[in-house]
Design a protein around this motif. Structure first.
Motif: not given
Lengths: 318, 201
Positions: A42, A300, A304-306, B94-99
């Motif tokens: 990132r 984060y 970080a998340g989707e 991490l990128r394919s799931q919610p935080v």
């Protein structure tokens, strides 16, 4: 959560989640290897149109410790100084494919406007006299570390409220966490319309620091922002220090458990004395240390998340 | 309290069932026996308790590590340091799931440098959690050796990882689900296999 523009956009639960995650992030600071792979790949740009030491370096460290690539830009060294509009500069950087811009700007509302021009996440690192949400979160984190749950705690915000973005974010954050807030300042440094605001939000207002100090759990001394003052807001610095400074004598009025905060940079001898700044109850350096952990938590949660996936361009701001 | 970690969708036939219709493959006494056996195997493999450190992977690896430490104390009469190793930041999804909310890593006072670290988890499935744990451990220090102890190995590895100590090998279908429940986190000690259809009923 895609942007962090104002504390007003966060729920109490979101604030607590950021603060709780920061506790785990803080642990990384004490390791030999201060690095997590979380944001590998990132890219984050620190775009600072105003001077900054702690906020900029702390966002940069936070990004690096999470393995993001971070770049620093200042207004002076960019095409803005050649006459390019802010919009064109931002869209140029956006076109390079960065994931996040951390913006500090002298104009209130600039980060929110920039969020409408780009598809990347925007963090407000201080905009004019509006807000400084990451500072409020790190202040709350620091107080929580020492005082525990802030529900029902009493915090006094003292000093140059008119010019302070820290104060605005702190009021919103502390109230969402259930703390009672008292504002202390000379009438000339109380923001216009604060009377209506206090009536609506249950803020207490005082011009008598000595009367407030014995009842607080935390006192936040705000910097006198002389660079923003065009007129005389108080007769002399000496008089301000005597009336509203946290002097050695005033230190004795604080309850034993109470803590002292200051977002920095400090004007020693003006709003805070050397004795208070270096006192055992002073959390000034704890705030700096917490700053990196809280900003790691913010990065984060945003990247970080989707849900942080890129959205389409113009007008996509939340 | 977190729900039992989803260990992927397991054939169910015969044996006692739990409240949701799943088949109980390990009951309380069997879990205790498996942990005692693993404790003996760890001591045997390490030729004693010298330099041992147990690191539990949250959520259920952490209480299992403490139980193993208790079992080791009963066998050898020594206190083995126990820590926890949160791997949230090291996950490859991490990128394919919610935080995800982070847990806290806790390294025992003596650190992990030069130690024989035994990673402890409840179920070994794809191996991705263990990979993340190895990365996380490398950032904390340089152990002399790393071993892996799991209560259940259900197969379906996606990475070249295998456990050194296994409470029970449990061949499963990918459509089946393995739930480890522990008193500390779920109020009951049992390992249950279920299928999504059984759960839906």
């Amino acid at each position: 959560m895609k942007h962090l523009l104002s504390i007003a956009d966060l729920s109490r639960e979101e604030i607590l989640e950021i603060l709780d995650t920061a506790v785990s992030m803080h642990e990384v600071q004490h390791r030999d290897v201060k690095k997590l792979p979380t944001l590998r790949g990132r890219t984050i740009i620190n775009f600072f149109f105003e001077d900054s030491t702690r906020t900029r370096s702390s966002f940069e460290l936070a990004g690096k410790w999470l393995s993001a690539d971070t770049i620093n830009l200042t207004g002076k060294g960019t095409s803005v100084s050649k006459g390019e509009s802010l919009r064109d500069t931002v869209k140029t950087i956006d076109a390079m494919g960065v994931d996040m811009m951390i913006i500090r700007h002298m104009a209130s509302g600039a980060p929110a406007q920039i969020a409408r021009w780009t598809r990347c996440s925007i963090v407000n690192a201080g905009d004019g006299m509006h807000e400084h949400p990451s500072q409020a979160l790190l202040d709350a984190y620091t107080m929580r570390q020492r005082l525990g749950d802030l529900e029902g705690r009493h915090v006094a915000l003292v000093g140059d409220l008119t010019h302070s973005r820290v104060f605005r974010s702190n009021v919103l954050c502390l109230q969402k966490l259930g703390a009672k807030v008292t504002l202390v300042a000379p009438a000339t440094l109380m923001p216009a319309g604060i009377g209506a605001w206090s009536a609506h939000d249950g803020l207490e207002i005082s011009h008598d620091l000595d009367a407030v100090l014995p009842a607080v759990d935390a006192v936040m001394m705000l910097r006198v922002q002389r660079e923003r003052m065009s007129g005389g807001f108080f007769p002399t610095a000496r008089e301000y220090a005597v009336t509203y400074g946290l002097t050695k004598d005033r230190l004795a009025l604080l309850p034993d458990h109470a803590v002292i905060c200051h977002p920095g940079p400090m004007n020693r001898g003006l709003e805070i004395s050397g004795d208070a700044a270096d006192a055992a109850q002073s959390l000034v350096l704890d705030q700096v240390s917490a700053g990196v952990a809280v900003r790691m938590s913010i990065l984060y949660h945003l990247l970080a998340g989707e849900s942080s996936g890129a959205q389409s361009g113009e007008g996509s701001a939340a | 309290m977190r729900p039992a970690r989803d260990q992927g969708p397991v054939s169910t036939s015969g044996g006692p069932t739990d409240d949701t219709g799943g088949r109980v493959v390990l009951a309380q006494s069997e879990i205790a026996r498996a942990l005692r056996r693993i404790a003996h195997e760890i001591l045997e493999g390490n030729k004693g308790s010298q330099d041992l450190v147990l690191m539990g992977i949250p959520t259920r690896g952490a209480p299992l590590a403490h139980r193993l430490a208790t079992a080791l104390h009963e066998v050898e009469g020594v206190d083995i340091p126990v820590g926890t190793l949160d791997i949230t930041m090291y996950r490859d999804d991490l990128r394919s799931q919610p935080v995800r909310a982070m847990e806290r890593s806790q390294v025992p006072d003596g650190g992990v440098d030069g130690k024989v670290v035994v990673l402890v988890d409840d179920v070994l499935y794809s191996g991705r959690t263990v990979r993340a744990a190895l990365d996380s451990l490398a950032d904390l220090g340089r152990p002399r050796a790393v071993r892996l102890a799991v209560l259940v190995d259900r197969g379906h590895r996606e990475l070249p990882i295998r456990a050194d100590y296994v409470g029970k090998n449990l061949p499963t279908a990918q459509a089946e689900r393995v739930s480890v429940r522990l008193t500390e986190t779920d109020g009951v000690d049992e390992v249950v296999i279920s299928t999504p259809e059984v759960e839906a009923r």
